[in-house]
Design a protein around this motif. Sequence first.
Motif, mmCIF file in Angstrom:
data_model
loop_
_atom_site.group_PDB
_atom_site.id
_atom_site.type_symbol
_atom_site.label_atom_id
_atom_site.label_comp_id
_atom_site.label_asym_id
_atom_site.label_seq_id
_atom_site.Cartn_x
_atom_site.Cartn_y
_atom_site.Cartn_z
ATOM 1 N N VAL A 1 -47.465 45.699 -11.590
ATOM 2 C CA VAL A 1 -46.918 44.492 -10.467
ATOM 3 C C VAL A 1 -47.349 43.494 -10.864
ATOM 4 N N ALA A 2 -48.679 43.190 -11.316
ATOM 5 C CA ALA A 2 -49.203 41.938 -11.763
ATOM 6 C C ALA A 2 -48.620 41.536 -13.009
ATOM 7 N N MET A 3 -48.170 42.513 -13.908
ATOM 8 C CA MET A 3 -47.530 41.887 -15.062
ATOM 9 C C MET A 3 -46.029 41.606 -14.952
ATOM 10 N N VAL A 4 -45.431 42.114 -13.865
ATOM 11 C CA VAL A 4 -44.249 41.486 -13.412
ATOM 12 C C VAL A 4 -44.238 40.125 -12.999
ATOM 13 N N PHE A 5 -45.389 40.015 -11.975
ATOM 14 C CA PHE A 5 -45.192 38.573 -11.468
ATOM 15 C C PHE A 5 -45.646 37.561 -12.607
ATOM 16 N N GLU A 6 -46.508 38.077 -13.462
ATOM 17 C CA GLU A 6 -46.829 37.047 -14.674
ATOM 18 C C GLU A 6 -45.374 36.950 -15.518
ATOM 19 N N ALA A 7 -44.464 37.681 -15.776
ATOM 20 C CA ALA A 7 -43.234 37.512 -16.170
ATOM 21 C C ALA A 7 -42.324 36.564 -15.292
ATOM 22 N N VAL B 1 -51.968 32.763 -14.638
ATOM 23 C CA VAL B 1 -50.925 33.166 -14.150
ATOM 24 C C VAL B 1 -50.411 31.824 -13.059
ATOM 25 N N ASN B 2 -49.650 30.981 -13.246
ATOM 26 C CA ASN B 2 -49.294 29.849 -12.354
ATOM 27 C C ASN B 2 -47.973 29.899 -11.991
ATOM 28 N N PHE B 3 -47.879 29.637 -10.422
ATOM 29 C CA PHE B 3 -46.640 29.490 -9.803
ATOM 30 C C PHE B 3 -46.381 28.039 -9.317
ATOM 31 N N GLU B 4 -46.189 27.032 -10.328
ATOM 32 C CA GLU B 4 -46.628 25.776 -10.109
ATOM 33 C C GLU B 4 -45.544 25.218 -8.974
ATOM 34 N N SER B 5 -44.392 25.812 -9.093
ATOM 35 C CA SER B 5 -43.276 25.146 -8.140
ATOM 36 C C SER B 5 -43.077 25.867 -6.551
ATOM 37 N N LEU B 6 -44.102 26.922 -6.617
ATOM 38 C CA LEU B 6 -43.833 27.934 -5.247
ATOM 39 C C LEU B 6 -44.168 27.296 -4.134
ATOM 40 N N ASN B 7 -43.434 27.148 -3.178
ATOM 41 C CA ASN B 7 -43.701 26.681 -1.654
ATOM 42 C C ASN B 7 -43.700 27.612 -0.595
#
Length: 241
Positions: free
Chosen positions: A55-61, A84-90
């Motif tokens: 799951v962590a690898m899926v999120f990283e992708a 692992v960064n989600f820079e645009s996630l609100n």
Amino acid sequence: GTFYALKASRKSVKTLTLEGPYIDLHQITAILKLYPATQALSFDNFYVDFSPDLVAMVFEAASIHCPNLSELTISRIPFLPPHVNFESLNVLRVKYINSIDDIISFFKNAKNLKALHVDFVFRHQLNQKSIDELLGCNLTHLYITSEPFECSKIFKMIQNSPANKLESLDFRAQAFGYFKHYTFKYKESIIRFDEMVINMEEDLTDHLISELLYPMDEEGITFKDEDSVITDYITNSFDFL
């Protein structure tokens, strides 16, 4: 993943929901590459039996191949490494809180995250410390569904938190046939917390007395079953009144 890898990317797709028996990381990655403009991504009921590492690898992708991702829907939060960064996630939507530490950790991966939706908070799962830690992540919008009396307890803890910077707060109080929705807009009106807590508790009390204490069968005949789960719920619910 070869089938998806051979397809041309579809940049017009903004919303993507993945469900079903995807068990190969390469296949999932190929799908994410196919929709690079995705803004709302849902893994709802998609990886329930998968290992946390996968799951962590899926999120990283997803963080790499969907850089414009602003909304994410998942069942539970896996632990993600710092890179692992989600820079645009609100907006983050989760079915439940497996661990408050997991959610706090996720904010380090999504520093611009402002809205959190939790489909259900279980009884006694949040305490004042965890509420303070959660609100300390600079949340501005919080949406919670829980049992009615649990909503009242959480509401009081949010009121008492010095870290509260919320602009809006939504509670969905739900149990059996009972449903009540409370919305608070902090900038639009003065919130009288004590009054709202009393209203929430009175709403629940009235419903328990009129509906749950003497439930009706399919023919509309009232009955009382001392061993029923409803009676057990009522007994426990009155602990907070």
